[in-house]
Write a protein that holds these residues in place. Structure first.
Motif, PDB file in Angstrom:
ATOM      1  N   MET A  86      19.509  33.368 -34.027  1.00 25.79           N
ATOM      2  CA  MET A  86      20.710  33.456 -34.853  1.00 25.79           C
ATOM      3  C   MET A  86      20.337  33.380 -36.327  1.00 25.79           C
ATOM      4  O   MET A  86      19.272  32.884 -36.699  1.00 25.79           O
ATOM      5  CB  MET A  86      21.672  32.313 -34.501  1.00 25.79           C
ATOM      6  CG  MET A  86      22.164  32.330 -33.060  1.00 25.79           C
ATOM      7  SD  MET A  86      23.222  30.910 -32.663  1.00 25.79           S
ATOM      8  CE  MET A  86      22.033  29.559 -32.759  1.00 25.79           C
ATOM      9  N   LYS A  87      21.261  33.889 -37.157  1.00 21.97           N
ATOM     10  CA  LYS A  87      21.071  33.803 -38.608  1.00 21.97           C
ATOM     11  C   LYS A  87      21.018  32.340 -39.023  1.00 21.97           C
ATOM     12  O   LYS A  87      21.706  31.508 -38.427  1.00 21.97           O
ATOM     13  CB  LYS A  87      22.225  34.497 -39.333  1.00 21.97           C
ATOM     14  CG  LYS A  87      22.371  35.972 -39.048  1.00 21.97           C
ATOM     15  CD  LYS A  87      23.599  36.530 -39.763  1.00 21.97           C
ATOM     16  CE  LYS A  87      23.840  37.984 -39.419  1.00 21.97           C
ATOM     17  NZ  LYS A  87      25.035  38.544 -40.088  1.00 21.97           N
ATOM     18  N   PRO A  88      20.220  31.996 -40.009  1.00 24.45           N
ATOM     19  CA  PRO A  88      19.329  32.828 -40.835  1.00 24.45           C
ATOM     20  C   PRO A  88      17.927  32.979 -40.251  1.00 24.45           C
ATOM     21  O   PRO A  88      16.969  33.152 -41.002  1.00 24.45           O
ATOM     22  CB  PRO A  88      19.307  32.081 -42.157  1.00 24.45           C
ATOM     23  CG  PRO A  88      19.407  30.629 -41.754  1.00 24.45           C
ATOM     24  CD  PRO A  88      20.288  30.612 -40.532  1.00 24.45           C
ATOM     25  N   TYR A  89      17.821  32.882 -38.932  1.00 24.50           N
ATOM     26  CA  TYR A  89      16.571  33.142 -38.201  1.00 24.50           C
ATOM     27  C   TYR A  89      15.464  32.144 -38.558  1.00 24.50           C
ATOM     28  O   TYR A  89      14.309  32.504 -38.770  1.00 24.50           O
ATOM     29  CB  TYR A  89      16.085  34.576 -38.451  1.00 24.50           C
ATOM     30  CG  TYR A  89      17.157  35.603 -38.223  1.00 24.50           C
ATOM     31  CD1 TYR A  89      17.730  35.780 -36.967  1.00 24.50           C
ATOM     32  CD2 TYR A  89      17.644  36.380 -39.271  1.00 24.50           C
ATOM     33  CE1 TYR A  89      18.737  36.712 -36.760  1.00 24.50           C
ATOM     34  CE2 TYR A  89      18.647  37.312 -39.072  1.00 24.50           C
ATOM     35  CZ  TYR A  89      19.190  37.470 -37.817  1.00 24.50           C
ATOM     36  OH  TYR A  89      20.196  38.390 -37.607  1.00 24.50           O
ATOM     37  N   ASP A 292      15.560  55.972 -35.257  1.00 24.93           N
ATOM     38  CA  ASP A 292      16.774  55.229 -35.595  1.00 24.93           C
ATOM     39  C   ASP A 292      16.376  53.852 -36.095  1.00 24.93           C
ATOM     40  O   ASP A 292      15.256  53.375 -35.822  1.00 24.93           O
ATOM     41  CB  ASP A 292      17.675  55.069 -34.364  1.00 24.93           C
ATOM     42  CG  ASP A 292      18.873  56.005 -34.384  1.00 24.93           C
ATOM     43  OD1 ASP A 292      19.240  56.481 -35.476  1.00 24.93           O
ATOM     44  OD2 ASP A 292      19.442  56.276 -33.307  1.00 24.93           O
ATOM     45  N   ASN A 293      17.296  53.208 -36.793  1.00 27.84           N
ATOM     46  CA  ASN A 293      17.167  51.778 -37.061  1.00 27.84           C
ATOM     47  C   ASN A 293      17.660  51.021 -35.829  1.00 27.84           C
ATOM     48  O   ASN A 293      18.793  51.243 -35.370  1.00 27.84           O
ATOM     49  CB  ASN A 293      18.000  51.374 -38.273  1.00 27.84           C
ATOM     50  CG  ASN A 293      17.512  52.012 -39.554  1.00 27.84           C
ATOM     51  OD1 ASN A 293      16.345  51.880 -39.919  1.00 27.84           O
ATOM     52  ND2 ASN A 293      18.398  52.729 -40.240  1.00 27.84           N
ATOM     53  N   HIS A 294      16.823  50.139 -35.300  1.00 30.10           N
ATOM     54  CA  HIS A 294      17.186  49.328 -34.142  1.00 30.10           C
ATOM     55  C   HIS A 294      17.219  47.865 -34.571  1.00 30.10           C
ATOM     56  O   HIS A 294      16.169  47.256 -34.782  1.00 30.10           O
ATOM     57  CB  HIS A 294      16.189  49.531 -33.000  1.00 30.10           C
ATOM     58  CG  HIS A 294      16.138  50.936 -32.492  1.00 30.10           C
ATOM     59  ND1 HIS A 294      15.157  51.837 -32.866  1.00 30.10           N
ATOM     60  CD2 HIS A 294      16.943  51.609 -31.633  1.00 30.10           C
ATOM     61  CE1 HIS A 294      15.355  52.999 -32.262  1.00 30.10           C
ATOM     62  NE2 HIS A 294      16.440  52.882 -31.506  1.00 30.10           N
ATOM     63  N   ASP A 295      18.428  47.320 -34.706  1.00 30.61           N
ATOM     64  CA  ASP A 295      18.601  45.970 -35.246  1.00 30.61           C
ATOM     65  C   ASP A 295      19.147  45.019 -34.191  1.00 30.61           C
ATOM     66  O   ASP A 295      20.046  45.379 -33.423  1.00 30.61           O
ATOM     67  CB  ASP A 295      19.568  45.977 -36.432  1.00 30.61           C
ATOM     68  CG  ASP A 295      19.083  46.866 -37.574  1.00 30.61           C
ATOM     69  OD1 ASP A 295      17.875  47.183 -37.608  1.00 30.61           O
ATOM     70  OD2 ASP A 295      19.918  47.238 -38.426  1.00 30.61           O
ATOM     71  N   ILE A 296      18.606  43.820 -34.191  1.00 30.66           N
ATOM     72  CA  ILE A 296      19.148  42.711 -33.407  1.00 30.66           C
ATOM     73  C   ILE A 296      19.793  41.743 -34.391  1.00 30.66           C
ATOM     74  O   ILE A 296      19.126  41.227 -35.294  1.00 30.66           O
ATOM     75  CB  ILE A 296      18.065  41.993 -32.583  1.00 30.66           C
ATOM     76  CG1 ILE A 296      17.450  42.940 -31.562  1.00 30.66           C
ATOM     77  CG2 ILE A 296      18.644  40.760 -31.905  1.00 30.66           C
ATOM     78  CD1 ILE A 296      18.397  43.362 -30.450  1.00 30.66           C
ATOM     79  N   ILE A 297      21.094  41.487 -34.204  1.00 24.78           N
ATOM     80  CA  ILE A 297      21.801  40.547 -35.077  1.00 24.78           C
ATOM     81  C   ILE A 297      21.703  39.128 -34.523  1.00 24.78           C
ATOM     82  O   ILE A 297      21.469  38.176 -35.265  1.00 24.78           O
ATOM     83  CB  ILE A 297      23.273  40.959 -35.243  1.00 24.78           C
ATOM     84  CG1 ILE A 297      23.386  42.445 -35.592  1.00 24.78           C
ATOM     85  CG2 ILE A 297      23.940  40.102 -36.310  1.00 24.78           C
ATOM     86  CD1 ILE A 297      22.668  42.857 -36.845  1.00 24.78           C
ATOM     87  N   SER A 298      21.875  39.011 -33.226  1.00 23.47           N
ATOM     88  CA  SER A 298      21.772  37.692 -32.597  1.00 23.47           C
ATOM     89  C   SER A 298      21.527  37.843 -31.106  1.00 23.47           C
ATOM     90  O   SER A 298      21.892  38.848 -30.497  1.00 23.47           O
ATOM     91  CB  SER A 298      23.049  36.862 -32.829  1.00 23.47           C
ATOM     92  OG  SER A 298      24.155  37.455 -32.175  1.00 23.47           O
ATOM     93  N   MET A 299      20.898  36.833 -30.542  1.00 20.77           N
ATOM     94  CA  MET A 299      20.722  36.691 -29.099  1.00 20.77           C
ATOM     95  C   MET A 299      21.043  35.234 -28.765  1.00 20.77           C
ATOM     96  O   MET A 299      20.316  34.327 -29.181  1.00 20.77           O
ATOM     97  CB  MET A 299      19.288  37.044 -28.671  1.00 20.77           C
ATOM     98  CG  MET A 299      18.897  38.492 -28.950  1.00 20.77           C
ATOM     99  SD  MET A 299      17.167  38.874 -28.528  1.00 20.77           S
ATOM    100  CE  MET A 299      17.210  38.680 -26.739  1.00 20.77           C
ATOM    101  N   LYS A 300      22.131  35.041 -28.038  1.00 19.16           N
ATOM    102  CA  LYS A 300      22.584  33.685 -27.734  1.00 19.16           C
ATOM    103  C   LYS A 300      22.572  33.469 -26.230  1.00 19.16           C
ATOM    104  O   LYS A 300      23.224  34.210 -25.485  1.00 19.16           O
ATOM    105  CB  LYS A 300      23.996  33.453 -28.282  1.00 19.16           C
ATOM    106  CG  LYS A 300      24.095  33.594 -29.792  1.00 19.16           C
ATOM    107  CD  LYS A 300      25.520  33.376 -30.272  1.00 19.16           C
ATOM    108  CE  LYS A 300      25.627  33.531 -31.777  1.00 19.16           C
ATOM    109  NZ  LYS A 300      27.018  33.313 -32.260  1.00 19.16           N
ATOM    110  N   LEU A 301      21.851  32.452 -25.804  1.00 15.55           N
ATOM    111  CA  LEU A 301      21.758  32.137 -24.387  1.00 15.55           C
ATOM    112  C   LEU A 301      22.648  30.942 -24.067  1.00 15.55           C
ATOM    113  O   LEU A 301      22.597  29.917 -24.744  1.00 15.55           O
ATOM    114  CB  LEU A 301      20.316  31.827 -23.983  1.00 15.55           C
ATOM    115  CG  LEU A 301      20.131  31.632 -22.474  1.00 15.55           C
ATOM    116  CD1 LEU A 301      20.213  32.967 -21.749  1.00 15.55           C
ATOM    117  CD2 LEU A 301      18.816  30.944 -22.162  1.00 15.55           C
TER     118      LEU A 301
END
Length: 384
Positions: A86-89, A292-301
């Protein structure tokens, strides 16, 4: 004497006259007293009603808390931060205390993790360094795929992983082939071939479980090994796009929210899936001649609170071999009521609405009862 009595009678005096006049004064006093008693009784009842309202409010708040605890989506109590990005990583890097590590052309900013830029022949990945020992879990991924390429002139896509090994570059969306575990492919490029079927549109989301012996068939976009999938417009969207993966009781469900409707739509629902514990979560992407641009914004488990039998609890889940027992086609599994992912958040809200309606009904009945009680008391006063 006769005239005296008549004069007294004409003046309004007669035997018992004072008694009636005095009696009327006592009646007014009694009415006032009864009114005070009735008012006091009514106020006491209203006081009890206020206590009831407070108790009902506490009950409603408790019910909301109970329902919210049953809702996985966004519930911090179930969030496993050691497996979440999650941000801010913070905690991303190659340090000793980092929980996420990245490779290749991956760029970590304060707003997103870019697995690949919109350039040709790029690869990148990011991996959780902490193995997951949860038996039942749910991963929510916010992502963004965008670029300058027009229709059918972009690629290749993103892959989400739950595998035994991590940081092993390879030809499958930037990760190794013949992996051990689960992969969810967000394939944006349609690889054409002579015997290619035209019954699907791209981008296409699919799932694959591998025990290390199966190759991903790029020539057929992995159709020979996929468990199921769906088409979804996930590229160049102006709003947030989400994907959720749930694994519980040997059931794999994939849901998407890409239409900016704030609701999950079913994509894959397969039973008979066996996955071990102790694997790693990750995401990777790759570009070829198209990009392409491939972006991950968040990964929440999120941890799912599921009860297991004593036999299941005593089993060594780390020794399970990734496999799938397809007793019926994946399309048949869609209507299976067990493990319905979409129903999970809606069920909680339905319970909340039922509690709210019940509370409102009780309040309305109490108010009506108080009004009826007051009307009866006023009607009884007329008979005094």
């Amino acid at each position: 004497m006769k005239c005296g009595c008549d004069s007294l009678r004409l003046s309004g005096f007669h035997p018992g006259g004072n008694v009636r006049r005095t009696g009327s004064i006592y009646g007014v006093s009694r009415n006032i007293l009864d009114t005070r008693v009735t008012l006091r009784s009514f106020l006491n009842k209203m006081g009890n009603f206020r206590v009831f309202l407070r108790a009902a409010l506490v009950f409603l708040i408790f019910g909301v808390c109970f329902v919210s605890c049953d809702i996985t989506d966004g519930n911090v109590e179930h969030l496993k931060r050691e497996h979440s990005l999650m941000k801010p990583y913070q905690g991303v890097g190659s340090g000793h205390s980092s929980q996420w590590d990245f490779w290749g052309n991956t760029l970590v900013t304060s707003s997103y993790v870019r697995l690949t830029p919109d350039e040709r022949s790029k690869q990148g990945s990011i991996w959780n360094t902490v193995p997951c020992h949860l038996k039942d879990w749910e991963m929510h991924v916010q992502f963004k795929i965008h670029g300058s390429g027009k229709k059918n002139l972009h690629g290749d896509g993103i892959a989400l992983w739950y595998t035994k090994d991590r940081l092993h570059p390879g030809p499958v969306f930037g990760n190794q082939d013949q992996f051990l575990g689960l992969a969810i492919f967000l394939d944006t490029f349609h690889t054409y071939s002579n015997d290619d079927a035209t019954d699907r549109s791209f981008p296409f989301i699919s799932a694959m479980v591998n025990n290390g012996s199966v190759n991903y068939d790029h020539g057929k976009d992995g159709r020979s090994s996929e468990l199921g999938g769906c088409s979804a417009e996930i590229r160049n969207r102006d709003h947030d796009t989400y994907l959720a993966i749930r694994y519980s009781r040997e059931r794999l469900t994939v849901m998407i929210d890409v239409e900016d409707k704030n609701e999950w739509k079913e994509c894959i629902d397969i039973g008979g899936v066996r996955l071990p514990t102790g694997y790693f979560f990750g995401a990777s992407a790759a570009t070829g001649d198209l990009s392409d641009n491939h972006d991950i914004i968040s990964m929440k488990l999120y941890q799912l609170m599921v009860e297991h039998s004593p036999e299941e609890e005593n089993q060594d889940w780390t020794k399970i071999e990734p496999s799938v027992s397809l007793l019926k086609s994946p399309k048949d599994n869609i209507d299976d009521p067990t493990g319905n992912f979409r129903g999970t958040p809606l069920t909680g809200w339905k319970v909340f609405l039922l509690l709210l309606c019940a509370l409102l009904g009780i309040v309305v009945c109490a108010v009506v009862g108080a009004v009826v009680f007051q009307k009866r008391q006023e009607r009884n006063k007329r008979f005094y």
